[in-house]
Design an enzyme around this catalytic site. Structure first.
Site, PDB file in Angstrom:
ATOM      1  N   LYS A  51     -32.147 -85.484  74.431  1.00 28.53           N
ATOM      2  CA  LYS A  51     -31.136 -85.143  73.426  1.00 28.53           C
ATOM      3  C   LYS A  51     -30.176 -86.308  73.229  1.00 28.53           C
ATOM      4  O   LYS A  51     -29.852 -87.013  74.185  1.00 28.53           O
ATOM      5  CB  LYS A  51     -30.313 -83.920  73.878  1.00 28.53           C
ATOM      6  N   TYR A  87     -27.420 -86.658  80.640  1.00 33.09           N
ATOM      7  CA  TYR A  87     -27.726 -86.350  82.038  1.00 33.09           C
ATOM      8  C   TYR A  87     -27.986 -87.608  82.872  1.00 33.09           C
ATOM      9  O   TYR A  87     -27.965 -87.551  84.103  1.00 33.09           O
ATOM     10  CB  TYR A  87     -28.960 -85.446  82.142  1.00 33.09           C
ATOM     11  N   HIS A 140     -27.577 -82.885  70.681  1.00 36.95           N
ATOM     12  CA  HIS A 140     -27.079 -82.136  71.837  1.00 36.95           C
ATOM     13  C   HIS A 140     -25.942 -81.192  71.486  1.00 36.95           C
ATOM     14  O   HIS A 140     -25.790 -80.129  72.106  1.00 36.95           O
ATOM     15  CB  HIS A 140     -26.609 -83.133  72.903  1.00 36.95           C
TER      16      HIS A 140
END
Length: 278
Positions: free
Chosen positions: A79, A54, A112
């Site tokens: 993650k 992200y 992830h």
């Protein structure tokens, strides 16, 4: 409708011995997540779910510090996406996450995705267990793992994940995964619980009117009543606050059954949902 404060727990216990807040803020694909994080922390969220992918770990850490809420009162997740880093590479990514956040530890760190093959998955999992032993993370878990992927860990004789985070909502209920997790004491986190605003279903619209709640609130409440840990994401502070207003009503058993009947299996997924990865 009845007040639900006694029917929904605020936290769930994990196999790691820690507890996790039952409602979290997702910050997926939010390059400017500080306003959302600050709104969440101001209105009572204590759980934020980020990831290396992200690219906003620093913003989450800044929002936490600006909130003045003691770190130990919050639950923060990140993650690792790639499972080909090996022991040293994975530990380096954990260290970089800690530097980004500006924290001494993370409450939860997940693999992830299962994409990358069995050898990489197991090596990465062993690295996260090493990070846990070193005190850098408090809990290790996985994301988008099918029962087959989790069985690899069990068959290797390793500590099982405390958490599996998957796409989960009435249209994609991941029943096989949920059953496996419950049989093995693994907490199920639900990402994309508000189905990215795809609210045109007749049942969802009907219940929204009946309970005088918006569709996203109905979907988050459904998740909580199934004892999942929903992680609704929004970049808009007003939506972040709205998504948390789910503790003053309760969906009836009959209406929960109506939502449960919406399941389309894998066809109901609206994200990448890589649970079939080899």
């Amino acid at each position: 409708m009845t007040t639900s404060s006694l029917t929904i727990k605020s936290h769930v216990s994990m196999s790691s011995g820690l507890t996790m807040p039952m409602l979290g803020l997702g910050v997926f694909r939010n390059d400017d997540c500080k306003p959302a994080c600050r709104a969440a922390l101001e209105c009572g969220y204590t759980h934020i779910d980020s990831a290396r992918l992200y690219r906003n770990e620093k913003q989450v850490g800044e929002a936490v510090r600006e909130s003045k809420i003691p770190r130990e009162e919050l639950f923060i997740t990140s993650k690792i996406y790639h499972v080909d880093r090996g022991l040293d590479g994975t530990l380096a990514e954990v260290n970089d996450s800690l530097q980004n956040f500006g924290f001494d530890y993370l409450d939860l760190y997940l693999i992830h995705s299962p994409i990358g093959g069995k050898a990489g998955r197991l090596a990465t999992w062993q690295a996260l267990l090493a990070a846990k032993k070193a005190g850098k993370i408090r809990t290790a878990g996985v994301s988008n793992y099918s029962p087959r992927h989790m069985e690899e860990i069990r068959e290797a004789g390793l500590e099982m994940p405390a958490v599996n985070q998957v796409e989960l909502h009435p249209f994609c209920q991941q029943k096989e995964i949920v059953a496996y997790c419950r049989d093995h004491g693994i907490v199920v986190q639900a990402y994309t619980p508000p189905v990215r605003g795809a609210f045109d279903d007749e049942v969802l619209q009907e219940l929204s009117k009946k309970y005088n709640k918006d569709p996203a609130q109905i979907l988050v409440r459904w998740s909580l009543q199934h004892s999942f840990v929903p992680l609704p994401k929004s970049a808009k502070p007003e939506r972040v606050r709205s998504n948390a207003q789910v503790y003053d009503f309760e969906i009836s058993k009959e209406d929960m059954s109506k939502l449960d009947a919406l399941d389309k299996g894998k066809a109901g997924a609206i994200t990448w949902n890589p649970i079939g990865a080899e």
